[in-house]
Design a protein around this motif. Structure first.
Motif, PDB file in Angstrom:
ATOM      1  N   LEU A  94       0.824  -1.214   0.000  1.00  0.00           N
ATOM      2  CA  LEU A  94       0.000   0.000   0.000  1.00  0.00           C
ATOM      3  C   LEU A  94       0.855   1.260   0.000  1.00  0.00           C
ATOM      4  O   LEU A  94       0.456   2.302  -0.533  1.00  0.00           O
ATOM      5  N   ASN A  95       2.039   1.161   0.575  1.00  0.00           N
ATOM      6  CA  ASN A  95       2.941   2.317   0.627  1.00  0.00           C
ATOM      7  C   ASN A  95       3.392   2.770  -0.756  1.00  0.00           C
ATOM      8  O   ASN A  95       3.900   3.886  -0.918  1.00  0.00           O
ATOM      9  N   THR A  96       3.207   1.918  -1.761  1.00  0.00           N
ATOM     10  CA  THR A  96       3.542   2.315  -3.136  1.00  0.00           C
ATOM     11  C   THR A  96       2.433   3.185  -3.736  1.00  0.00           C
ATOM     12  O   THR A  96       2.621   3.779  -4.790  1.00  0.00           O
ATOM     13  N   ILE A  97       1.273   3.224  -3.060  1.00  0.00           N
ATOM     14  CA  ILE A  97       0.143   4.020  -3.543  1.00  0.00           C
ATOM     15  C   ILE A  97       0.117   5.393  -2.883  1.00  0.00           C
ATOM     16  O   ILE A  97      -0.008   6.422  -3.541  1.00  0.00           O
ATOM     17  N   CYS A  98       0.242   5.398  -1.546  1.00  0.00           N
ATOM     18  CA  CYS A  98       0.217   6.649  -0.779  1.00  0.00           C
ATOM     19  C   CYS A  98       0.692   6.358   0.641  1.00  0.00           C
ATOM     20  O   CYS A  98       0.911   5.189   0.986  1.00  0.00           O
ATOM     21  N   PRO A  99       0.850   7.377   1.483  1.00  0.00           N
ATOM     22  CA  PRO A  99       1.262   7.123   2.867  1.00  0.00           C
ATOM     23  C   PRO A  99       0.270   6.222   3.611  1.00  0.00           C
ATOM     24  O   PRO A  99      -0.945   6.357   3.444  1.00  0.00           O
ATOM     25  N   VAL A 100       0.815   5.298   4.412  1.00  0.00           N
ATOM     26  CA  VAL A 100      -0.006   4.383   5.200  1.00  0.00           C
ATOM     27  C   VAL A 100       0.258   4.651   6.677  1.00  0.00           C
ATOM     28  O   VAL A 100       1.399   4.536   7.137  1.00  0.00           O
ATOM     29  N   TRP A 101      -0.794   5.006   7.389  1.00  0.00           N
ATOM     30  CA  TRP A 101      -0.686   5.288   8.828  1.00  0.00           C
ATOM     31  C   TRP A 101      -1.101   4.030   9.587  1.00  0.00           C
ATOM     32  O   TRP A 101      -2.213   3.553   9.439  1.00  0.00           O
ATOM     33  N   VAL A 102      -0.181   3.482  10.386  1.00  0.00           N
ATOM     34  CA  VAL A 102      -0.449   2.233  11.099  1.00  0.00           C
ATOM     35  C   VAL A 102      -0.587   2.502  12.598  1.00  0.00           C
ATOM     36  O   VAL A 102       0.291   3.117  13.216  1.00  0.00           O
ATOM     37  N   THR A 103      -1.689   2.023  13.162  1.00  0.00           N
ATOM     38  CA  THR A 103      -1.895   2.126  14.606  1.00  0.00           C
ATOM     39  C   THR A 103      -1.496   0.815  15.273  1.00  0.00           C
ATOM     40  O   THR A 103      -1.419  -0.232  14.628  1.00  0.00           O
ATOM     41  N   ASP A 104      -1.275   0.886  16.582  1.00  0.00           N
ATOM     42  CA  ASP A 104      -0.926  -0.306  17.364  1.00  0.00           C
ATOM     43  C   ASP A 104      -1.555  -0.125  18.745  1.00  0.00           C
ATOM     44  O   ASP A 104      -1.038   0.624  19.580  1.00  0.00           O
ATOM     45  N   ILE A 105      -2.686  -0.782  18.979  1.00  0.00           N
ATOM     46  CA  ILE A 105      -3.482  -0.528  20.175  1.00  0.00           C
ATOM     47  C   ILE A 105      -3.475  -1.742  21.099  1.00  0.00           C
ATOM     48  O   ILE A 105      -4.069  -2.776  20.797  1.00  0.00           O
ATOM     49  N   LEU A 106      -2.811  -1.602  22.231  1.00  0.00           N
ATOM     50  CA  LEU A 106      -2.813  -2.656  23.240  1.00  0.00           C
ATOM     51  C   LEU A 106      -3.427  -2.177  24.554  1.00  0.00           C
ATOM     52  O   LEU A 106      -3.882  -2.984  25.354  1.00  0.00           O
ATOM     53  N   THR A 107      -3.418  -0.869  24.782  1.00  0.00           N
ATOM     54  CA  THR A 107      -3.904  -0.319  26.043  1.00  0.00           C
ATOM     55  C   THR A 107      -4.886   0.820  25.791  1.00  0.00           C
ATOM     56  O   THR A 107      -4.998   1.327  24.667  1.00  0.00           O
ATOM     57  N   ILE A 108      -5.567   1.228  26.847  1.00  0.00           N
ATOM     58  CA  ILE A 108      -6.476   2.373  26.739  1.00  0.00           C
ATOM     59  C   ILE A 108      -5.681   3.639  26.413  1.00  0.00           C
ATOM     60  O   ILE A 108      -6.141   4.498  25.653  1.00  0.00           O
ATOM     61  N   GLU A 109      -4.482   3.740  26.948  1.00  0.00           N
ATOM     62  CA  GLU A 109      -3.630   4.885  26.642  1.00  0.00           C
ATOM     63  C   GLU A 109      -3.275   4.922  25.151  1.00  0.00           C
ATOM     64  O   GLU A 109      -3.254   6.000  24.537  1.00  0.00           O
TER      65      GLU A 109
END
Length: 264
Positions: A94-109
């Motif tokens: 997907l990065n070859t198409i446009c910027p990809v923003w990746v989240t990583d959610i393990l906690t409420i914070e």
């Protein structure tokens, strides 16, 4: 504009991203709740909230099986992914198409940080802060509600045949702990380990067995089968969205958890 996503990757944007594709159902809901409906051009087939998106947005596949040609044709400015929901191979392509923003959610914070980040990314700072404030208020209220409740042991099933459970380093595990449930499979290797039903008592003998509404459609038959191997455990069907969806859904989850405790 320079911002760092939850994988620690620095993104530089010459202008505010306008056309958004979301490949994560819970984050699609959050984007909508931040007032970005008109900016969302593509979603997955699992993005079921809000309901009308199925009719008004282009569906570009699932979370792990996407149609790159469809995505490219939509000419997105940014694609929203998640470390758990989408594979590294998908993100790299997907990065070859446009910027990809990746989240990583393990906690409420982590969840609150994601909302803050989206506020920065899409110039929705005020809306994002309102959601952060509402979630923090409900979070503090729930901590008061739960503080005197005793800790009970639990197993949280997400799949059958093979039987799979939520383990450590998952958002589900975080919310189980918040609810004073000790996850008997927290010590098992893997985030969603396979388990043998005949060993459930040896591996923790839970007080509660939770059967999630997603991603597997558990039935009474499954409950009966699992119940044959437990001793005193109470089997409870639970709303998987409330335990596994991050974003704005967490606000509704606190009320759901109160009702769950009243029921069990």
């Amino acid at each position: 504009m320079k911002l760092i996503d939850q994988l620690g990757i620095l993104h530089t944007f010459e202008k505010q991203p306008v056309r958004i594709i979301s490949l994560v159902p819970s984050q699609t809901e959050l984007l909508y709740d931040l007032g970005l409906e008109d900016n969302i051009v593509g979603i997955t087939k699992f993005c079921v909230h809000p309901v009308h998106f199925k009719a008004t947005k282009t569906i570009v596949g699932g979370t792990k099986n996407i149609k790159f040609d469809k995505i490219k044709a939509l000419q997105p400015d940014i694609i929203i992914c998640n470390k758990e929901e989408n594979t590294k191979e998908i993100v790299d392509e997907l990065n070859t198409i446009c910027p990809v923003w990746v989240t990583d959610i393990l906690t409420i914070e982590d969840n609150l940080q994601m909302i803050h980040d989206f506020g920065q990314l899409f110039n929705k700072r005020t809306d994002a802060q309102k959601w952060i404030d509402k979630i923090n208020f409900a979070y503090q209220d729930f901590q008061q509600f739960i503080k005197d409740k005793s800790i009970k042991k639990a197993a949280y099933f997400i799949w059958a045949k093979p039987h799979m459970v939520a383990g450590n380093h998952t958002f589900i595990n975080e919310l189980l702990k918040l609810n004073h449930f000790e996850n008997i499979y927290e010590v098992k290797e893997g985030r969603y380990p396979e388990v043998e039903l005949k060993k459930i008592r040896l591996e923790g003998d839970p007080d509660y067995v939770f059967l999630s509404s997603e991603p597997f459609p558990f039935t009474d038959e499954h409950a009966f089968e699992i119940g044959r191997f437990t001793h005193h455990a109470k089997t409870v069907f639970v709303d998987g969205e409330m335990f596994s969806w991050y974003g704005s859904r967490l606000l509704k989850a606190f009320d759901y958890f109160k009702k769950l405790h009243a029921k069990i």
